[in-house]
Design a protein around this motif. Structure first.
Motif, PDB file in Angstrom:
ATOM      1  N   ARG A 112      31.958   9.787 -46.135  1.00 26.74           N
ATOM      2  CA  ARG A 112      31.402   9.245 -44.920  1.00 26.74           C
ATOM      3  C   ARG A 112      32.386   8.808 -43.937  1.00 26.74           C
ATOM      4  NH1 ARG A 112      27.839   6.358 -47.008  1.00 26.74           N
ATOM      5  NH2 ARG A 112      26.074   7.589 -46.400  1.00 26.74           N
ATOM      6  N   ALA A 113      33.701   8.196 -44.625  1.00 29.62           N
ATOM      7  CA  ALA A 113      34.651   7.795 -43.872  1.00 29.62           C
ATOM      8  C   ALA A 113      35.584   8.756 -43.194  1.00 29.62           C
ATOM      9  CB  ALA A 113      35.684   6.849 -44.763  1.00 29.62           C
ATOM     10  N   THR A 114      35.807  10.034 -44.112  1.00 31.50           N
ATOM     11  CA  THR A 114      36.327  10.996 -43.203  1.00 31.50           C
ATOM     12  C   THR A 114      35.571  11.683 -42.392  1.00 31.50           C
ATOM     13  OG1 THR A 114      37.397  11.591 -45.536  1.00 31.50           O
ATOM     14  CG2 THR A 114      37.085  13.523 -43.999  1.00 31.50           C
ATOM     15  N   VAL A 115      34.151  11.806 -42.255  1.00 33.18           N
ATOM     16  CA  VAL A 115      33.289  12.400 -41.315  1.00 33.18           C
ATOM     17  C   VAL A 115      33.547  11.480 -40.068  1.00 33.18           C
ATOM     18  CG1 VAL A 115      31.137  12.812 -40.741  1.00 33.18           C
ATOM     19  CG2 VAL A 115      32.007  13.577 -42.810  1.00 33.18           C
ATOM     20  N   ARG A 116      33.097  10.280 -40.198  1.00 33.16           N
ATOM     21  CA  ARG A 116      33.320   9.163 -39.152  1.00 33.16           C
ATOM     22  C   ARG A 116      34.707   9.129 -38.432  1.00 33.16           C
ATOM     23  NH1 ARG A 116      28.793   6.615 -38.308  1.00 33.16           N
ATOM     24  NH2 ARG A 116      27.157   6.749 -39.829  1.00 33.16           N
ATOM     25  N   ARG A 117      35.918   9.246 -39.177  1.00 34.63           N
ATOM     26  CA  ARG A 117      37.014   9.424 -38.850  1.00 34.63           C
ATOM     27  C   ARG A 117      37.557  10.561 -37.785  1.00 34.63           C
ATOM     28  NH1 ARG A 117      41.621  12.019 -40.373  1.00 34.63           N
ATOM     29  NH2 ARG A 117      40.693  12.381 -42.355  1.00 34.63           N
ATOM     30  N   LEU A 118      37.022  11.786 -38.293  1.00 30.75           N
ATOM     31  CA  LEU A 118      37.227  13.201 -37.605  1.00 30.75           C
ATOM     32  C   LEU A 118      36.345  13.224 -36.529  1.00 30.75           C
ATOM     33  CD1 LEU A 118      38.008  15.397 -40.417  1.00 30.75           C
ATOM     34  CD2 LEU A 118      39.411  14.621 -38.847  1.00 30.75           C
ATOM     35  N   ILE A 149      25.342  13.290 -44.866  1.00 27.83           N
ATOM     36  CA  ILE A 149      26.104  12.378 -44.438  1.00 27.83           C
ATOM     37  C   ILE A 149      26.484  12.986 -42.729  1.00 27.83           C
ATOM     38  CG2 ILE A 149      28.628  11.783 -44.372  1.00 27.83           C
ATOM     39  CD1 ILE A 149      28.279  11.740 -47.755  1.00 27.83           C
ATOM     40  N   ALA A 150      26.473  14.297 -42.909  1.00 30.48           N
ATOM     41  CA  ALA A 150      26.570  14.979 -41.472  1.00 30.48           C
ATOM     42  C   ALA A 150      25.591  14.520 -40.538  1.00 30.48           C
ATOM     43  CB  ALA A 150      26.876  16.458 -41.659  1.00 30.48           C
ATOM     44  N   ALA A 151      24.737  14.597 -41.029  1.00 33.22           N
ATOM     45  CA  ALA A 151      23.300  14.372 -40.209  1.00 33.22           C
ATOM     46  C   ALA A 151      23.353  12.644 -39.405  1.00 33.22           C
ATOM     47  CB  ALA A 151      22.117  14.249 -40.737  1.00 33.22           C
ATOM     48  N   GLU A 152      24.227  11.817 -40.158  1.00 28.79           N
ATOM     49  CA  GLU A 152      24.372  10.699 -39.427  1.00 28.79           C
ATOM     50  C   GLU A 152      25.168  10.717 -38.217  1.00 28.79           C
ATOM     51  OE1 GLU A 152      24.565   8.562 -44.200  1.00 28.79           O
ATOM     52  OE2 GLU A 152      26.412   8.225 -42.699  1.00 28.79           O
ATOM     53  N   VAL A 153      25.835  11.716 -37.965  1.00 25.20           N
ATOM     54  CA  VAL A 153      26.566  11.642 -36.696  1.00 25.20           C
ATOM     55  C   VAL A 153      26.310  12.795 -35.797  1.00 25.20           C
ATOM     56  CG1 VAL A 153      28.541  10.402 -37.886  1.00 25.20           C
ATOM     57  CG2 VAL A 153      28.572  12.941 -38.027  1.00 25.20           C
ATOM     58  N   THR A 154      25.549  13.879 -36.278  1.00 21.21           N
ATOM     59  CA  THR A 154      25.228  14.915 -35.430  1.00 21.21           C
ATOM     60  C   THR A 154      23.790  15.381 -35.853  1.00 21.21           C
ATOM     61  OG1 THR A 154      25.659  16.997 -34.686  1.00 21.21           O
ATOM     62  CG2 THR A 154      26.260  16.624 -36.827  1.00 21.21           C
ATOM     63  N   GLU A 155      23.244  16.101 -34.820  1.00 17.88           N
ATOM     64  CA  GLU A 155      21.979  16.773 -35.065  1.00 17.88           C
ATOM     65  C   GLU A 155      22.093  18.307 -35.377  1.00 17.88           C
ATOM     66  OE1 GLU A 155      19.585  17.295 -31.069  1.00 17.88           O
ATOM     67  OE2 GLU A 155      21.008  16.014 -30.545  1.00 17.88           O
ATOM     68  N   ASP A 156      23.198  18.801 -35.109  1.00 15.72           N
ATOM     69  CA  ASP A 156      23.456  20.123 -35.388  1.00 15.72           C
ATOM     70  C   ASP A 156      24.330  20.264 -36.760  1.00 15.72           C
ATOM     71  OD1 ASP A 156      22.591  21.973 -33.208  1.00 15.72           O
ATOM     72  OD2 ASP A 156      23.699  20.320 -31.990  1.00 15.72           O
ATOM     73  N   THR A 157      23.430  20.256 -37.846  1.00 15.25           N
ATOM     74  CA  THR A 157      24.096  20.436 -39.145  1.00 15.25           C
ATOM     75  C   THR A 157      23.753  21.913 -39.937  1.00 15.25           C
ATOM     76  OG1 THR A 157      22.055  19.671 -40.069  1.00 15.25           O
ATOM     77  CG2 THR A 157      23.911  17.777 -39.641  1.00 15.25           C
ATOM     78  N   THR A 158      24.711  22.240 -40.453  1.00 14.95           N
ATOM     79  CA  THR A 158      24.510  23.720 -41.189  1.00 14.95           C
ATOM     80  C   THR A 158      25.030  23.445 -42.659  1.00 14.95           C
ATOM     81  OG1 THR A 158      25.481  24.486 -38.825  1.00 14.95           O
ATOM     82  CG2 THR A 158      25.487  26.249 -40.658  1.00 14.95           C
ATOM     83  N   PHE A 159      23.922  24.394 -43.215  1.00 17.50           N
ATOM     84  CA  PHE A 159      24.044  24.431 -44.599  1.00 17.50           C
ATOM     85  C   PHE A 159      24.926  25.713 -45.059  1.00 17.50           C
ATOM     86  CE2 PHE A 159      21.708  26.519 -48.432  1.00 17.50           C
ATOM     87  CZ  PHE A 159      22.382  25.869 -49.296  1.00 17.50           C
ATOM     88  N   LEU A 160      26.047  25.464 -45.590  1.00 15.52           N
ATOM     89  CA  LEU A 160      26.844  26.470 -45.934  1.00 15.52           C
ATOM     90  C   LEU A 160      27.290  26.494 -47.679  1.00 15.52           C
ATOM     91  CD1 LEU A 160      28.846  28.585 -44.868  1.00 15.52           C
ATOM     92  CD2 LEU A 160      30.619  26.845 -44.798  1.00 15.52           C
ATOM     93  N   GLY A 161      26.043  26.567 -48.254  1.00 18.31           N
ATOM     94  CA  GLY A 161      26.110  26.716 -49.777  1.00 18.31           C
ATOM     95  C   GLY A 161      27.069  28.053 -50.001  1.00 18.31           C
ATOM     96  N   ALA A 162      26.752  28.890 -49.189  1.00 16.02           N
ATOM     97  CA  ALA A 162      27.636  30.207 -49.292  1.00 16.02           C
ATOM     98  C   ALA A 162      29.015  30.315 -48.739  1.00 16.02           C
ATOM     99  CB  ALA A 162      26.697  31.516 -48.856  1.00 16.02           C
ATOM    100  N   HIS A 163      29.730  29.307 -49.223  1.00 16.94           N
ATOM    101  CA  HIS A 163      31.128  29.418 -48.696  1.00 16.94           C
ATOM    102  C   HIS A 163      31.846  30.036 -49.401  1.00 16.94           C
ATOM    103  CE1 HIS A 163      34.375  26.186 -46.614  1.00 16.94           C
ATOM    104  NE2 HIS A 163      34.411  27.627 -46.203  1.00 16.94           N
TER     105      HIS A 163
END
Length: 399
Positions: A112-118, A149-163
């Motif tokens: 969460r700290a990394t996401v919010r920092r960036l 955690i991504a959804a805490e800062v954006t509504e555009d979240t993407t599932f990339l389990g196939a990375h």
């Protein structure tokens, strides 16, 4: 902060609306903001009254940047890998597994700290909308928590389990695809708006990619595709076939790939003329950081393809959150005009997210603005590396 706000004495206003193409520029302009939305745009001389007035002193004002491709949920860094590339080692994408290990070991609060920092770093540089992907967990629990955690800062979240296929499934890729399409998707979908796949050699072939994306579509997720980054491949045409909102990277394109993108044209009443429904999102930060060939944006634009720019912010191949830097690279390295690059970084990103409420400054749009410490949008490419964003207004609130 309640009440109306008049952003006034704008020397050059980029609206991306009807008018002088492609940016809809107005001179000596003002923007009235009410309840987080643009309520009026017009000449300063005829501006309506407002509760508060912000005089920008003749500066340029633009819509906030829309970064439609970013990977912010991770732990650790790969600075040593970057140094090795600068010394001559090629980029293969293999370092993703290094970040997977660090991300799995991290706590929720560390991620969460990394996401919010960036996210804060990007916002200070004018990015008012940012898509964020998962993809560094690659277990059911880690992908689900990454998206939460991504959804805490954006509504555009993407599932990339196939990375990539994680190390524990290296000899069983079919089993991993089954996991992605089954329990992982079920856990991730409640927290995601989109599904993505890295359709590339060393990652997922076209059959696996099609199966994963089809499963995502079946549960209501929109489609995005990492395509044609490391070499020619089927990713772009697969994205068009499935009606993807965006195919991203597009570094190695055949004539058939360009034709497929150009053929996905529709007429749009909200903008001037037709546009391609599958956007080609170009990520020049990745080419800069991997010393790879840049995409040929000019070829795409001349074919009528809609182009977006995004950062691809991630710890391995493009550790930048600066959309202004990507605009400068697009102009210098990809033969885009400054106007085309600015449009691609604002309205183009909105198209890649299939949104019409951002990336523009017209009545009804979300009041996301950036005020430059410069008289014109041209300075974003003209003065690369200079912190030109004087102030950001997001949802009508000056930050």
């Amino acid at each position: 902060m309640s009440g109306s706000l008049l952003v006034d004495n704008i020397g050059e206003l980029v609206t991306n609306g009807p008018g002088t193409r492609p940016l809809g520029i107005r001179r000596d302009a003002a923007v009235l903001v009410e309840e987080g939305r643009v309520a009026w745009v017009g000449p300063s001389a005829t501006a309506p009254a407002a509760d508060r007035r912000l005089d920008v002193g003749g500066a340029a004002v633009l819509p906030g940047f829309v970064d439609s491709h970013a990977h912010l949920v991770f732990a650790g860094d790969r600075a040593a890998e970057f140094a090795a590339r600068m010394a001559g080692e090629p980029y293969t994408g293999g370092g993703i597994r290094t970040t997977v290990g660090a991300t799995r070991a991290a706590t929720d609060d560390e991620l969460r700290a990394t996401v919010r920092r960036l996210r804060g770093e990007a916002l200070r540089q004018g990015t008012t909308t940012m898509e964020i992907k998962s993809g560094y967990g690659l277990t059911v629990a880690d992908e689900a928590r990454s998206l939460r955690i991504a959804a805490e800062v954006t509504e555009d979240t993407t599932f990339l389990g196939a990375h990539v296929v994680p190390a524990e499934y290296a000899d069983r890729p079919d089993d991993y695809v089954g996991l992605v399409c089954g329990p992982m998707l079920a856990a991730a979908a409640p927290h995601a708006k989109w599904i993505d796949v890295f359709c590339e050699r060393g990652a997922f072939d076209v059959d696996h990619s099609r199966a994963i994306l089809a499963c995502g579509q079946a549960v209501g997720l929109g489609v995005r595709v990492h395509a044609n980054q490391l070499g020619p491949g089927p990713g772009v045409q697969l994205g068009v076939e499935l009606g993807a909102a965006s195919v991203d990277h597009c570094t190695y394109l055949s004539d058939a790939d360009v034709d497929a993108l150009a053929s996905s044209l529709v007429d749009c009443m909200c903008h001037e003329g037709p546009h391609s429904t599958t956007v080609a999102t170009l990520l020049p930060g990745a080419e800069f950081s991997t010393r790879s060939p840049y995409p040929d944006a000019r070829r795409l634009l001349d074919a009528g393809v809609t182009v977006a720019l995004a950062t691809d912010c991630n710890p391995g191949s493009s550790y930048t959150s600066s959309m202004a830097f990507c605009v400068a690279l697009a102009v210098r390295e990809m033969r885009m005009t400054p106007a085309e690059a600015v449009w691609a970084a604002t309205a183009g990103g909105a198209r890649a997210l299939r949104r019409d409420d951002i990336g523009v400054l017209v009545p009804g749009a979300r009041a996301d603005l950036m005020i430059l410490d410069a008289p014109s949008y041209l300075h974003l490419a003209y003065r690369p590396g200079v912190p030109l964003i004087r102030q950001v207004i997001r949802n009508g609130v000056p930050l």
